[in-house]
Design a protein around this motif. Structure first.
Motif, PDB file in Angstrom:
ATOM      1  N   UNK A 296       2.220  10.961   6.868  1.00  0.00           N
ATOM      2  CA  UNK A 296       1.437  10.597   8.087  1.00  0.00           C
ATOM      3  C   UNK A 296      -0.168  10.331   7.265  1.00  0.00           C
ATOM      4  N   UNK A 297      -0.336  11.288   6.321  1.00  0.00           N
ATOM      5  CA  UNK A 297      -1.520  11.003   5.127  1.00  0.00           C
ATOM      6  C   UNK A 297      -1.793   9.686   4.465  1.00  0.00           C
ATOM      7  N   UNK A 298      -0.647   9.629   4.187  1.00  0.00           N
ATOM      8  CA  UNK A 298      -0.047   8.296   3.415  1.00  0.00           C
ATOM      9  C   UNK A 298      -0.933   7.068   3.475  1.00  0.00           C
ATOM     10  N   UNK A 299       0.080   6.899   5.766  1.00  0.00           N
ATOM     11  CA  UNK A 299       0.308   5.906   6.171  1.00  0.00           C
ATOM     12  C   UNK A 299      -1.551   5.895   7.065  1.00  0.00           C
ATOM     13  N   UNK A 300      -1.982   7.284   7.134  1.00  0.00           N
ATOM     14  CA  UNK A 300      -3.634   6.810   7.052  1.00  0.00           C
ATOM     15  C   UNK A 300      -4.743   5.912   7.030  1.00  0.00           C
TER      16      UNK A 300
ATOM     17  N   UNK B 209       0.684  -1.305   0.035  1.00  0.00           N
ATOM     18  CA  UNK B 209       0.069  -0.072   0.101  1.00  0.00           C
ATOM     19  C   UNK B 209       1.078   1.341  -0.213  1.00  0.00           C
ATOM     20  N   UNK B 210       1.904   0.933   1.072  1.00  0.00           N
ATOM     21  CA  UNK B 210       2.494   2.841   1.206  1.00  0.00           C
ATOM     22  C   UNK B 210       3.096   3.324  -0.564  1.00  0.00           C
TER      23      UNK B 210
END
Length: 208
Positions: free
Chosen positions: A185-189, A90-91
């Motif tokens: 942080x937004x990508x991780x969310x 995903x990342x």
């Protein structure tokens, strides 16, 4: 994949230059003269490999998409670690999707899709279509290990759902707010939301 992908150093040089010109100026404004100058090759070299601008842009599409899908394909899938694998996929996928090159290519393809539908089809087949197959192969290993069960919809449909959850809001925000850039942080969310939702639907009880 078609034979338009670079097979020698000069072809690769042309593709890299063409990528820069097309992504910066768009298909219509880009000219073969601009690409020739950026590549530092003769017109004979350019036209012997790509006789038309459409053929060159098709090659650029395949070249860029192959770079993206290769990154996801190289992720190692080991049994017993599906959540970690999906998080890594995903990342990697979302970081590539939100990159300048990916967003610029998407914009250029969409802009010419009505006039050149075969170029849009090339993009879909080489990009999202190939990515679905790559992810489906990863999911198959997890399914064989009993970590997930996607029999009700099939591997490719499951892969499409997962990438769709990753892409949805993230790509829409990036395309409609070109001045903004998603934070880590937004990508991780976004990735965590997609992985959690996917595993709750198709993971075994212990993993989900």
């Amino acid at each position: 994949m078609s034979q338009t992908i670079a097979t020698d150093d000069k072809s690769l040089c042309v593709l890299k230059a063409a990528s820069q010109v097309f992504l910066e100026h768009g298909f219509n404004a880009a000219t073969t003269d601009m690409i020739q100058q950026a590549a530092g090759v003769s017109k004979a070299t350019l036209y012997s490999r790509y006789p038309k601008k459409e053929a060159l842009f098709a090659a650029v599409i395949e070249y860029q998409c192959s770079r993206f899908t290769r990154r996801v394909q190289q992720i190692e899938v080991t049994p017993g670690n599906i959540r970690k694998v999906l998080l890594e996929i995903g990342r990697t996928y979302l970081s590539l999707l939100l990159s300048y090159e990916s967003l610029a290519l998407f914009r250029v393809v969409v802009a010419v899709a009505d006039k050149f539908p075969h170029l849009a089809r090339t993009f879909y087949t080489s990009g999202p279509g190939t990515m679905t197959k790559v992810l489906a192969a990863h999911l198959e290993k997890a399914a064989n290990a009993g970590e997930i069960d996607v029999q009700v919809i099939g591997l490719e449909a499951a892969a499409t759902l997962f990438t769709g959850m990753l892409r949805g809001e993230a790509q829409l925000i990036a395309l409609t707010h070109p001045e903004s850039q998603a934070s880590e942080a937004q990508i991780d969310q976004w990735v965590n939301q997609a992985v959690t939702t996917f595993l709750r639907a198709y993971g075994n009880a212990d993993i989900a």
